[in-house]
Design an enzyme around this catalytic site. Structure first.
Site, PDB file in Angstrom:
ATOM      1  CE  LYS A  88     -81.315 -13.307  61.403  1.00  0.00           C
ATOM      2  NZ  LYS A  88     -80.169 -12.753  62.113  1.00  0.00           N
ATOM      3  CG  ASN A  89     -82.402 -10.318  64.203  1.00  0.00           C
ATOM      4  OD1 ASN A  89     -81.760 -11.356  64.038  1.00  0.00           O
ATOM      5  ND2 ASN A  89     -82.208  -9.243  63.456  1.00  0.00           N
TER       6      ASN A  89
ATOM      7  CB  CYS B 105     -74.158 -10.450  58.395  1.00  0.00           C
ATOM      8  SG  CYS B 105     -75.537 -11.493  57.940  1.00  0.00           S
TER       9      CYS B 105
ATOM     10  NE  ARG C 263     -72.542  -7.182  63.017  1.00  0.00           N
ATOM     11  CZ  ARG C 263     -73.522  -8.047  62.824  1.00  0.00           C
ATOM     12  NH1 ARG C 263     -73.376  -9.051  62.002  1.00  0.00           N
ATOM     13  NH2 ARG C 263     -74.665  -7.921  63.475  1.00  0.00           N
TER      14      ARG C 263
ATOM     15  CG  ASP D 208     -81.368  -6.125  59.868  1.00  0.00           C
ATOM     16  OD1 ASP D 208     -80.192  -5.779  59.681  1.00  0.00           O
ATOM     17  OD2 ASP D 208     -81.743  -6.736  60.896  1.00  0.00           O
TER      18      ASP D 208
ATOM     19  NE  ARG E 236     -76.745 -16.204  59.599  1.00  0.00           N
ATOM     20  CZ  ARG E 236     -76.521 -14.892  59.712  1.00  0.00           C
ATOM     21  NH1 ARG E 236     -75.854 -14.249  58.791  1.00  0.00           N
ATOM     22  NH2 ARG E 236     -76.943 -14.213  60.751  1.00  0.00           N
TER      23      ARG E 236
HETATM   24  C1  LIG Z   1     -79.084 -10.975  65.741  1.00  0.00           C
HETATM   25  C2  LIG Z   1     -79.516  -9.556  65.645  1.00  0.00           C
HETATM   26  O1  LIG Z   1     -80.426  -9.121  66.332  1.00  0.00           O
HETATM   27  N1  LIG Z   1     -78.892  -8.828  64.738  1.00  0.00           N
HETATM   28  C3  LIG Z   1     -79.295  -7.452  64.531  1.00  0.00           C
HETATM   29  C4  LIG Z   1     -78.597  -6.548  65.521  1.00  0.00           C
HETATM   30  O2  LIG Z   1     -77.209  -6.712  65.321  1.00  0.00           O
HETATM   31  P1  LIG Z   1     -76.217  -6.198  66.431  1.00  0.00           P
HETATM   32  O3  LIG Z   1     -76.866  -6.416  67.745  1.00  0.00           O
HETATM   33  O4  LIG Z   1     -74.907  -6.808  66.155  1.00  0.00           O
HETATM   34  O5  LIG Z   1     -76.159  -4.636  66.119  1.00  0.00           O
HETATM   35  P2  LIG Z   1     -75.856  -3.449  67.131  1.00  0.00           P
HETATM   36  O6  LIG Z   1     -77.121  -2.656  67.290  1.00  0.00           O
HETATM   37  O7  LIG Z   1     -75.224  -3.954  68.360  1.00  0.00           O
HETATM   38  O8  LIG Z   1     -74.817  -2.586  66.307  1.00  0.00           O
HETATM   39  C5  LIG Z   1     -75.100  -1.239  65.931  1.00  0.00           C
HETATM   40  C6  LIG Z   1     -73.807  -0.484  65.731  1.00  0.00           C
HETATM   41  O9  LIG Z   1     -73.104  -0.440  66.967  1.00  0.00           O
HETATM   42  C7  LIG Z   1     -71.790  -0.897  66.804  1.00  0.00           C
HETATM   43  N2  LIG Z   1     -71.352  -1.571  68.043  1.00  0.00           N
HETATM   44  C8  LIG Z   1     -72.096  -2.565  68.591  1.00  0.00           C
HETATM   45  C9  LIG Z   1     -71.687  -3.212  69.737  1.00  0.00           C
HETATM   46  C10 LIG Z   1     -70.478  -2.812  70.330  1.00  0.00           C
HETATM   47  O10 LIG Z   1     -70.051  -3.349  71.355  1.00  0.00           O
HETATM   48  N3  LIG Z   1     -69.770  -1.806  69.772  1.00  0.00           N
HETATM   49  C11 LIG Z   1     -70.166  -1.161  68.641  1.00  0.00           C
HETATM   50  O11 LIG Z   1     -69.502  -0.254  68.149  1.00  0.00           O
HETATM   51  C12 LIG Z   1     -71.876  -1.864  65.615  1.00  0.00           C
HETATM   52  O12 LIG Z   1     -70.615  -2.042  65.004  1.00  0.00           O
HETATM   53  C13 LIG Z   1     -72.859  -1.150  64.722  1.00  0.00           C
HETATM   54  O13 LIG Z   1     -72.201  -0.147  63.984  1.00  0.00           O
HETATM   55  O14 LIG Z   1     -78.989  -5.194  65.301  1.00  0.00           O
HETATM   56  C14 LIG Z   1     -78.618  -4.695  64.011  1.00  0.00           C
HETATM   57  C15 LIG Z   1     -79.033  -3.239  63.950  1.00  0.00           C
HETATM   58  O15 LIG Z   1     -80.399  -3.112  64.014  1.00  0.00           O
HETATM   59  C16 LIG Z   1     -79.276  -5.540  62.923  1.00  0.00           C
HETATM   60  O16 LIG Z   1     -78.788  -5.146  61.668  1.00  0.00           O
HETATM   61  C17 LIG Z   1     -78.968  -7.033  63.100  1.00  0.00           C
HETATM   62  O17 LIG Z   1     -79.784  -7.799  62.252  1.00  0.00           O
HETATM   63  C1  LIG Z   2     -77.150  -8.804  60.317  1.00  0.00           C
HETATM   64  C2  LIG Z   2     -78.023  -9.758  60.620  1.00  0.00           C
HETATM   65  O1  LIG Z   2     -77.787 -10.826  61.394  1.00  0.00           O
HETATM   66  P1  LIG Z   2     -76.550 -11.044  62.399  1.00  0.00           P
HETATM   67  O2  LIG Z   2     -76.609  -9.901  63.363  1.00  0.00           O
HETATM   68  O3  LIG Z   2     -76.856 -12.345  63.038  1.00  0.00           O
HETATM   69  O4  LIG Z   2     -75.301 -11.061  61.575  1.00  0.00           O
HETATM   70  C3  LIG Z   2     -79.389  -9.703  60.075  1.00  0.00           C
HETATM   71  O5  LIG Z   2     -80.277 -10.365  60.645  1.00  0.00           O
HETATM   72  O6  LIG Z   2     -79.604  -8.981  59.082  1.00  0.00           O
END
Ligand SMILES: CC(=O)N[C@H]1[C@@H](OP(=O)(O)OP(=O)(O)OC[C@H]2O[C@@H](n3ccc(=O)[nH]c3=O)[C@H](O)[C@@H]2O)O[C@H](CO)[C@@H](O)[C@@H]1O
Ligand SMILES: C=C(OP(=O)(O)O)C(=O)O
Length: 429
Positions: free
Chosen positions: A22-23, A126, A131, A316, A408
Site C-alpha cells: 500500500k505505502n 490514521c 502528524r 507499522d 484500507r
Molecule cells: C502512507 C504511508 O506511507 N504511511 C507511512 C508513512 O507515514 P508518514 O509519511 O505520514 O510518516 P512520516 O515518516 O512523515 O512521519 C514520521 C514522524 O515525522 C513527523 N513529521 C512528519 C512530517 C512533517 O512534516 N512533520 C513531522 O513532524 C510525524 O509526525 C512523525 O512523528 O511513514 C510512517 C513511518 O514509517 C508509517 O507509519 C506510515 O504507514
Molecule cells: C499509518 C498508516 O497509514 P497512513 O499513513 O495512510 O495513515 C499505515 O499504513 O500504518
C-alpha cells in the site's frame, strides 16, 4: 458497518501470497501526475485507500483503467492500473476526499512541479499522532514554491517553476522524502536531500521515476541526489511486496503456532522484524518463494524492542508485536519512537485479558498463558490487525468492530487467513 468474527485457537498452516505494498502503490499512483503519458503499475493491491486515491486523481482529471485478469494470472495477483494524467483539469484536492487518507496530501508535489500551482486540503489518515506537514512545506519552499494556509487548505504556487536546492530534513520523514523527491524531478537544476528516509517504498518510487526519465541517485540511503529534467514520460513498474503485510502474518503465525509460507515476501525488506521474531522463538527460513514462518511447541519468548526508521523495527508492526507479546513467557518492553499516540490498541488488547502498562512512550507487557475472545474495536489500521492476531490466538469468539481501517490496508485478509485454517469471517450488515 461490517464486522469480523473470529473463533480463535486454530494453528495457521499453508501459504499466504503477499500483496503489493500500500505505502508504495499510493505514491506511485501519485507520481503519474508528473507526466502526460501513461504510467502502468502492476501488482497494485485492491484496497480502500487505492480506490480512494483513484477518486482523488479522477477529480484532477486523471484517467485510470484497471486491466482485467489475463489467462494464466495467479488468483492473488494484484490489479494493473493504466494511469493517464494527459489533461489535469483541476489543481485542487478537496477536503472531503483528502481528509480520509494521509498520502493523498502528497499530490501537492507533482501538481506544483508540473502545473506550478496546487491547492490541497490538510490531510487525515490514521489517528496515531498530530502528524503535521511542516517538513513537507519546508521542502517545497526550499524548491522555490510559495505556500500559505488558507481555510484548511495549503495553497502552493511556483509561477516560474521549481528550482533545485539543498533539503536537509531535521527528522526522518517518509512523507517529506516522497514529496521532495517527486517535486525535485521536474525542478531546474540539482536537488540534494539529506537525512532522507531510507524506507524501501522510497527506493521503489525512485526506481519508477527513473524509468519515467527522472535522474535520481541514492534513493534508499540518507542522501538522495536529483538532477531535474524538463519532462517525464510513461513507464511500466511493478509495486514491491508489502513488508508490513508480510510481517503481520509472520506475527500471527508466531502467535497461533503452525507453519506458513509467505509467498513473494522479500526478507531484506523486513530483516529487523524477522530478527525480533526469531528472538521470540519463531523459526524463520528464507527460500526461493519468500519466507517460511513456523512455531511448533516452543513458547513465545519476551523481547525488548524500540521502533525506528528503516532499517529499524517498523512502527507499522508495533501493534502486531504487542499482540504477540501478550502471550510471551515473561515481561516485554516496546517503545514507540515515531508517533506520539500509537498505543490505541493497548486498551482493546486488555479486553482479551492482556496485561499491559504504559509509561510515556514505553509499554510493558506481562505475558499471560491464555487470551479470551472479546468484542473489540480499533481506531487505526495496524491497531485493528493487532486485534485480529489476538483474536486468532484467543480462546472463544472475538468480534472486531469498525473494520474499515482493515480494508484500507489488508487485501482479502479473511480469505488469506481462512485458507490457512483460521475460523474468520466477515459479517456484513
Ligand atoms: C502512507 C504511508 O506511507 N504511511 C507511512 C508513512 O507515514 P508518514 O509519511 O505520514 O510518516 P512520516 O515518516 O512523515 O512521519 C514520521 C514522524 O515525522 C513527523 N513529521 C512528519 C512530517 C512533517 O512534516 N512533520 C513531522 O513532524 C510525524 O509526525 C512523525 O512523528 O511513514 C510512517 C513511518 O514509517 C508509517 O507509519 C506510515 O504507514
Ligand atoms: C499509518 C498508516 O497509514 P497512513 O499513513 O495512510 O495513515 C499505515 O499504513 O500504518
Amino acid at each position: 458497518m461490517d464486522r469480523i468474527r473470529i473463533v480463535g485457537g486454530s494453528k495457521l498452516n499453508g501459504t499466504i501470497a503477499i500483496s503489493g505494498a500500500k505505502n508504495a502503490a499510493l505514491p506511485l499512483m501519485i507520481a503519474a501526475l508528473l507526466t502526460e503519458e501513461t504510467l502502468i503499475l502492476d501488482n497494485v493491491p485492491r484496497l480502500a485507500d487505492v480506490a480512494q486515491l483513484q477518486r482523488i486523481l479522477g477529480n484532477h482529471g486523471v484517467d485510470i483503467m484497471s486491466a482485467g485478469k489475463r489467462p494464466g494470472d495467479h488468483q492473488y495477483q494484484g490489479q494493473t492500473l493504466h494511469i493517464s494524467a494527459a489533461n489535469i483539469i483541476d489543481t485542487t484536492a478537496p477536503y472531503d476526499l483528502v481528509s480520509r487518507m494521509r498520502a493523498s496530501f502528497w499530490v501537492i508535489a507533482p501538481l506544483l512541479a508540473r502545473m506550478r500551482e496546487a491547492k490541497v486540503s490538510l490531510p487525515g489518515g490514521c489517528a496515531i499522532g498530530t502528524r503535521p506537514v511542516d517538513l513537507l512545506i519546508m521542502a517545497l519552499e526550499k524548491l522555490g514554491a510559495e505556500l500559505t494556509i488558507d481555510g484548511g487548505y495549503v495553497v502552493a504556487k511556483a509561477p516560474g517553476g521549481l528550482r533545485g536546492a539543498g533539503i536537509d530534513f531535521p527528522k526522518v520523514t517518509v512523507s517529506g522524502t516522497h514529496v521532495a523527491l517527486m517535486a525535485a524531478t521536474l525542478a531546474k537544476g540539482t536537488t540534494i536531500i539529506t537525512h532522507a528516509a531510507c524506507e524501501p517504498e522510497i527506493a521503489d518510487v525512485a526506481d519508477c521515476l527513473n524509468k519515467m526519465g527522472a535522474r535520481i541517485t541514492g534513493a534508499g540511503t540518507p542522501r538522495i541526489v536529483v538532477e531535474g529534467v524538463e519532462k517525464l514520460h510513461g513507464a511500466r513498474h511493478t509495486v514491491l511486496p508489502d513488508r508490513i503485510e508480510a510481517g503481520t502474518y509472520a506475527m500471527a503465525v508466531a502467535m497461533t503456532g503452525g507453519d506458513v509460507q509467505l509467498s513473494g515476501a522479500r526478507p531484506e525488506l523486513l530483516q529487523s522484524a524477522l530478527d525480533v521474531l526469531t528472538e521470540a522463538g519463531a523459526l524463520i527460513t528464507v527460500n526461493n518463494d519468500g519466507i517460511r514462518v513456523a512455531r511448533n511447541g516452543a513458547g513465545i519468548r519476551p523481547v525488548t524492542v524500540s521502533t525506528a526508521p528503516f532499517p529499524g523495527f517498523p512502527t507499522d508492526l508495533q501493534a502486531q508485536l504487542m499482540a504477540l507479546m501478550t502471550c510471551a513467557g515473561g515481561s516485554s518492553r516496546i517503545t514507540e519512537t515515531i508517533f506520539e499516540n500509537r498505543f490505541m490498541h493497548v486498551q482493546e488488547l486488555a479486553r482479551f485479558g492482556a496485561r499491559i502498562s504504559l509509561d510515556g512512550e514505553t509499554a510493558t507487557i506481562d505475558g499471560t498463558a491464555k487470551l479470551r475472545g472479546a468484542p473489540v474495536m480499533a481506531t487505526d489500521l495496524r491497531a485493528s490487525v493487532s486485534l485480529v492476531i489476538a483474536g486468532l490466538a484467543a480462546e472463544g469468539e472475538t468480534m472486531v468492530n469498525r473494520i474499515y481501517h482493515l480494508d484500507r490496508g489488508f487485501e482479502r485478509l479473511e480469505e488469506k487467513l481462512s485458507a490457512c485454517g483460521a475460523s474468520i469471517q466477515r459479517i456484513s450488515e
